[in-house]
Design an enzyme around this catalytic site. Sequence first.
Site, PDB file in Angstrom:
ATOM      1  CG  ASP A   4      -2.669  -0.140  -5.022  1.00  0.00           C
ATOM      2  OD1 ASP A   4      -3.423   0.807  -4.715  1.00  0.00           O
ATOM      3  OD2 ASP A   4      -1.678  -0.481  -4.356  1.00  0.00           O
ATOM      4  CG  ASP A  98      -6.294   3.218  -3.167  1.00  0.00           C
ATOM      5  OD1 ASP A  98      -6.566   2.430  -2.248  1.00  0.00           O
ATOM      6  OD2 ASP A  98      -5.134   3.577  -3.434  1.00  0.00           O
ATOM      7  CD  GLU A  99      -5.229  -1.782  -2.168  1.00  0.00           C
ATOM      8  OE1 GLU A  99      -5.035  -3.009  -2.225  1.00  0.00           O
ATOM      9  OE2 GLU A  99      -4.939  -1.079  -1.184  1.00  0.00           O
TER      10      GLU A  99
END
Length: 403
Positions: A4, A98-99
């Site tokens: 993350d 974003d993960e």
Amino acid sequence: MHIDMNAFFASVEQQSNPALRGKPVAVVGSQQRTIILAASYEARPFGIKTGMALHEARQRCPHLQMVRANNRLYTNVSQQMIRLFQDYTPQVEVFSVDEAFLDVTGSLGLYGSPTRIAYLIKTRLKAHLGLTCSVGIAPNKLLAKLASDMQKPDGLTLIDETEVPAILEELPVGELCGIGRKTVEKLKRLGITTCGSLGRAPLPLLKGHFGVVGEQLLLMGRGVDRRPVVSLDQEAEVKTVSHSMTLRQDVSEREALARFVLQLSEMVGRRARRYGVSGRTVTLVLRYADFTTFSRQQQQGEAIFRSDQIYKAVMNILDRLLLSQPIRLLGVRLSTLERREQQMPLLPEERRKEALAASLDLVNDRYGEFAVMPGNLLQLKGKGSHVISPAWRPEGIRNVGVQ
Ligand SMILES: [Mg+2]
């Protein structure tokens, strides 16, 4: 492994503009510039948060640097991250901009340990993209996601299988990805607030209140998660998404058929969303009681992926069909697939919708073939006369597949 990125949008802005580094930065919407979409770690001590009104943010932090969101830049950086992850395993599942989830099981022989892989990834992300991330390593996705949340920013958390019961014992149920606020409240009314107590709860109690979801909630409380990491390659191979079900009894009533169509549409929609695809062709497959099987398809004006769109299209086909016999099998298929553009919704309202859909999908992926669906799907068919209880599921699903 769950990775993350920390304060992703704001960090990317700080990287692309050195003048912003070390300063409190807020990313604001490109069109509707009235609220904060993301805040850098330097801005957080001032209480700057996602969703905050600009004037409030200015009051709290007069020297706050406001930057207009640059979606293309974020997507571009995101793609570079993914390529970097793929150096360590082909099993990379993009969870959001974003993960990502990485299954590193097969890479351990080469790199020795998952923490070493995490360390290498963190070092390269920092060196090449100037970004930090929080990494969670655990026996499954549910726990890896939990682990990455434990240390921010720049964290690395490993949950060993042996530690799972101790970690979950006092953990509030809402900390688990997939258990939302409503479920938390409902569980609280049953006296269940921690994962430990959830994992020990009597199954009939949970089933009574949550239907089929109850059993899965129980497993979640125990930290059990069997979902695989679905890599980009596996996604790319998807040509059609389809589900079919053999009905326990032959059905001729159209309203009953509509209920099955509704359910199948939700299953197909969920799978399509999971694979990040949308489709232009919708097909209804029918088998009569005498085993005659036939299908009818319809092209859509645009590629669709939402369950309600699929349902509407299938019902459109069904409503025009004259059925000469009771139906024994029903199938719904979405094909002529295309990749959905990866668009990050920037407005909080859109994000909420997406988060909701994602949570529902997560619940439904976990909880077997049917658990939760949006209320608007239930209302599609008349005035509350077709309320499907959460526990309802069609009998005899024989064939659930993605080709
Ligand atoms: Mg993040």
